[in-house]
Design a protein around this motif. Structure first.
Motif, PDB file in Angstrom:
ATOM      1  N   ALA A  25       0.812  -1.215   0.000  1.00 27.16           N
ATOM      2  CA  ALA A  25       0.000   0.000   0.000  1.00 27.16           C
ATOM      3  C   ALA A  25       0.850   1.272   0.000  1.00 27.16           C
ATOM      4  CB  ALA A  25      -0.944  -0.002   1.198  1.00 27.16           C
ATOM      5  N   ASP A  26       1.968   1.271   0.699  1.00 28.85           N
ATOM      6  CA  ASP A  26       2.805   2.470   0.729  1.00 28.85           C
ATOM      7  C   ASP A  26       3.517   2.711  -0.602  1.00 28.85           C
ATOM      8  OD1 ASP A  26       2.114   3.133   3.301  1.00 28.85           O
ATOM      9  OD2 ASP A  26       3.784   2.052   4.222  1.00 28.85           O
ATOM     10  N   ARG A  27       3.448   1.742  -1.518  1.00 27.79           N
ATOM     11  CA  ARG A  27       4.007   1.881  -2.869  1.00 27.79           C
ATOM     12  C   ARG A  27       2.905   1.586  -3.891  1.00 27.79           C
ATOM     13  NH1 ARG A  27       7.168  -2.438  -3.188  1.00 27.79           N
ATOM     14  NH2 ARG A  27       6.589  -3.200  -1.128  1.00 27.79           N
ATOM     15  N   ALA A  28       1.732   2.144  -3.621  1.00 27.89           N
ATOM     16  CA  ALA A  28       0.554   1.808  -4.420  1.00 27.89           C
ATOM     17  C   ALA A  28       0.712   2.184  -5.885  1.00 27.89           C
ATOM     18  CB  ALA A  28      -0.683   2.490  -3.839  1.00 27.89           C
ATOM     19  N   PHE A  29       1.341   3.310  -6.150  1.00 26.70           N
ATOM     20  CA  PHE A  29       1.496   3.733  -7.551  1.00 26.70           C
ATOM     21  C   PHE A  29       2.346   2.729  -8.324  1.00 26.70           C
ATOM     22  CE2 PHE A  29       0.676   7.166 -10.450  1.00 26.70           C
ATOM     23  CZ  PHE A  29       1.661   7.044 -11.411  1.00 26.70           C
ATOM     24  N   GLN A  30       3.364   2.174  -7.662  1.00 22.93           N
ATOM     25  CA  GLN A  30       4.191   1.144  -8.293  1.00 22.93           C
ATOM     26  C   GLN A  30       3.362  -0.101  -8.628  1.00 22.93           C
ATOM     27  OE1 GLN A  30       6.614  -1.415  -5.815  1.00 22.93           O
ATOM     28  NE2 GLN A  30       8.434  -0.908  -7.007  1.00 22.93           N
ATOM     29  N   TYR A  31       2.353  -0.383  -7.797  1.00 23.18           N
ATOM     30  CA  TYR A  31       1.512  -1.575  -7.966  1.00 23.18           C
ATOM     31  C   TYR A  31       0.749  -1.544  -9.283  1.00 23.18           C
ATOM     32  CZ  TYR A  31      -0.856  -5.599  -5.742  1.00 23.18           C
ATOM     33  OH  TYR A  31      -1.308  -6.850  -5.386  1.00 23.18           O
ATOM     34  N   ARG A  76      -6.135   0.337  -3.874  1.00 23.89           N
ATOM     35  CA  ARG A  76      -7.388  -0.164  -4.460  1.00 23.89           C
ATOM     36  C   ARG A  76      -7.554   0.343  -5.893  1.00 23.89           C
ATOM     37  NH1 ARG A  76      -9.683   1.862   0.705  1.00 23.89           N
ATOM     38  NH2 ARG A  76      -9.525   0.139   2.204  1.00 23.89           N
ATOM     39  N   GLU A  77      -7.153   1.587  -6.137  1.00 23.51           N
ATOM     40  CA  GLU A  77      -7.228   2.129  -7.489  1.00 23.51           C
ATOM     41  C   GLU A  77      -6.326   1.349  -8.436  1.00 23.51           C
ATOM     42  OE1 GLU A  77      -7.293   6.550  -9.285  1.00 23.51           O
ATOM     43  OE2 GLU A  77      -5.388   6.034  -8.327  1.00 23.51           O
ATOM     44  N   ALA A  78      -5.127   0.988  -7.976  1.00 21.30           N
ATOM     45  CA  ALA A  78      -4.219   0.197  -8.804  1.00 21.30           C
ATOM     46  C   ALA A  78      -4.838  -1.167  -9.126  1.00 21.30           C
ATOM     47  CB  ALA A  78      -2.881   0.013  -8.096  1.00 21.30           C
ATOM     48  N   ASP A 225     -10.682  12.313 -10.623  1.00 24.19           N
ATOM     49  CA  ASP A 225      -9.479  13.101 -10.907  1.00 24.19           C
ATOM     50  C   ASP A 225      -8.275  12.189 -11.097  1.00 24.19           C
ATOM     51  OD1 ASP A 225      -7.652  13.137  -8.178  1.00 24.19           O
ATOM     52  OD2 ASP A 225      -9.814  12.971  -7.724  1.00 24.19           O
ATOM     53  N   ASP A 226      -7.183  12.771 -11.578  1.00 26.82           N
ATOM     54  CA  ASP A 226      -5.916  12.034 -11.694  1.00 26.82           C
ATOM     55  C   ASP A 226      -4.797  12.800 -11.009  1.00 26.82           C
ATOM     56  OD1 ASP A 226      -5.652  14.162 -13.410  1.00 26.82           O
ATOM     57  OD2 ASP A 226      -5.100  12.967 -15.167  1.00 26.82           O
ATOM     58  N   TRP A 227      -5.130  13.503  -9.943  1.00 24.05           N
ATOM     59  CA  TRP A 227      -4.143  14.298  -9.232  1.00 24.05           C
ATOM     60  C   TRP A 227      -3.133  13.406  -8.523  1.00 24.05           C
ATOM     61  CZ3 TRP A 227      -8.793  17.310  -6.770  1.00 24.05           C
ATOM     62  CH2 TRP A 227      -9.421  18.028  -7.788  1.00 24.05           C
ATOM     63  N   GLN A 228      -1.927  13.899  -8.424  1.00 25.55           N
ATOM     64  CA  GLN A 228      -0.827  13.104  -7.875  1.00 25.55           C
ATOM     65  C   GLN A 228      -1.123  12.676  -6.445  1.00 25.55           C
ATOM     66  OE1 GLN A 228       3.254  14.227  -8.882  1.00 25.55           O
ATOM     67  NE2 GLN A 228       3.765  14.126  -6.702  1.00 25.55           N
ATOM     68  N   GLY A 229      -0.959  11.392  -6.173  1.00 21.97           N
ATOM     69  CA  GLY A 229      -1.250  10.850  -4.855  1.00 21.97           C
ATOM     70  C   GLY A 229      -0.029  10.817  -3.963  1.00 21.97           C
ATOM     71  N   ILE A 230      -0.233  10.315  -2.744  1.00 25.19           N
ATOM     72  CA  ILE A 230       0.849  10.325  -1.753  1.00 25.19           C
ATOM     73  C   ILE A 230       1.858   9.212  -1.955  1.00 25.19           C
ATOM     74  CG2 ILE A 230      -0.468  11.539   0.002  1.00 25.19           C
ATOM     75  CD1 ILE A 230      -1.090   8.867   1.301  1.00 25.19           C
ATOM     76  N   THR A 231       1.533   8.222  -2.798  1.00 26.16           N
ATOM     77  CA  THR A 231       2.493   7.141  -3.045  1.00 26.16           C
ATOM     78  C   THR A 231       3.219   7.305  -4.370  1.00 26.16           C
ATOM     79  OG1 THR A 231       0.920   5.657  -4.162  1.00 26.16           O
ATOM     80  CG2 THR A 231       0.995   5.581  -1.734  1.00 26.16           C
ATOM     81  N   PHE A 232       2.947   8.384  -5.079  1.00 25.23           N
ATOM     82  CA  PHE A 232       3.609   8.596  -6.372  1.00 25.23           C
ATOM     83  C   PHE A 232       5.115   8.699  -6.156  1.00 25.23           C
ATOM     84  CE2 PHE A 232       5.365  11.349  -9.667  1.00 25.23           C
ATOM     85  CZ  PHE A 232       4.897  10.723 -10.815  1.00 25.23           C
ATOM     86  N   GLY A 233       5.871   7.930  -6.951  1.00 29.27           N
ATOM     87  CA  GLY A 233       7.318   7.985  -6.890  1.00 29.27           C
ATOM     88  C   GLY A 233       7.948   7.101  -5.822  1.00 29.27           C
ATOM     89  N   LYS A 234       7.122   6.442  -5.008  1.00 35.67           N
ATOM     90  CA  LYS A 234       7.664   5.556  -3.968  1.00 35.67           C
ATOM     91  C   LYS A 234       7.851   4.152  -4.500  1.00 35.67           C
ATOM     92  CE  LYS A 234       5.851   8.084   0.014  1.00 35.67           C
ATOM     93  NZ  LYS A 234       5.039   7.997   1.261  1.00 35.67           N
TER      94      LYS A 234
END
Length: 234
Positions: A25-31, A76-78, A225-234
């Motif tokens: 979850a802390d690396r959700a964008f990577q998921y 969940r979005e990923a 929306d597609d605004w940058q989330g808190i896990t982006f880049g992690k």
């Protein structure tokens, strides 16, 4: 993988059911890349496009009073986005999690929802197998109209006020919204917001939400929306 998956590759399998994601979850964008890559890799190794059905993260931890960023919502979005792969399915469990237990005790309902996907897609039964899935939105003055997929049996909130929706304007600051079911759509607004531009639903670690279809399957959390989330880049 080497110890538990690789040794069974010589054996025939019918498909996969998958319930995981908490540790990512802390690396959700990577998921968004990692999870589809795993599915494609396994299918390549077995040399068959087998069904892959997975469980979206349930609700967990404390309930917050105000809308906020949430790593679990991004995970969940990923998972939701992974449905773009063919022969996949997702069981939504946003309504059966527990505040103090990362592993929900109601395994029977998780299994039942997975079985609906298999019965419909792998065994061709004519049954509903998915709750409402966000499709599109239209801004109409001070309201936003949300359209969904999988609404053949309609939308419902159990006879209660529809909850879980938040709305934001140009400042990107979300606040709780009023939401009403209108046929197979939901109309979202807020008396304090004249020019809304985005809506989020069940966007929290442990959201209070109650949008279902007519057969009682919950809607997946989503955002317009597609605004940058808190896990982006992690």
């Amino acid at each position: 993988f080497n110890a538990m998956i690789n040794p069974i590759i010589p054996f025939t399998i019918k498909g996969v059911i998958w319930d995981q994601g908490e540790s990512n979850a802390d690396r959700a964008f990577q998921y968004r890349e990692l999870f589809p890559l795993l599915i494609k890799d396994w299918r390549q190794k077995w040399n068959i496009n087998f069904p892959f059905y997975f469980v979206q993260l349930a609700n967990y931890t404390a309930v917050l009073d105000e809308p906020a960023q949430a790593s679990w919502a991004e995970l969940r979005e990923a998972q939701l986005q992974t449905l773009h792969l063919e022969n996949t399915g997702m069981a939504v469990t946003i309504d059966i999690g527990e505040t103090n237990d990362i592993h929900p005790k109601n395994k029977q309902e998780v299994g039942r929802r997975l079985s609906l996907i298999a019965r419909a897609n792998a065994y061709n039964e004519k049954i509903e197998f998915s709750g409402p899935i966000y499709d599109s939105y239209i801004i109409e003055g001070s309201t936003i109209r949300i359209k969904f997929k999988n609404t053949e049996s309609g939308l419902k909130s159990g006879g209660l006020t529809l909850t879980g929706f938040a709305i934001a304007g140009l400042d990107h600051k979300f606040q709780w919204a009023e939401a009403k079911i209108n046929g197979d759509e939901v109309i979202v607004s807020c008396k304090d917001l004249v020019n809304p531009i985005a809506v989020r639903y069940a966007w929290a670690q442990n959201p209070i939400c109650n949008l279902f279809n007519g057969v009682g399957l919950p809607a997946s959390p989503f955002r317009t929306d597609d605004w940058q989330g808190i896990t982006f880049g992690k």
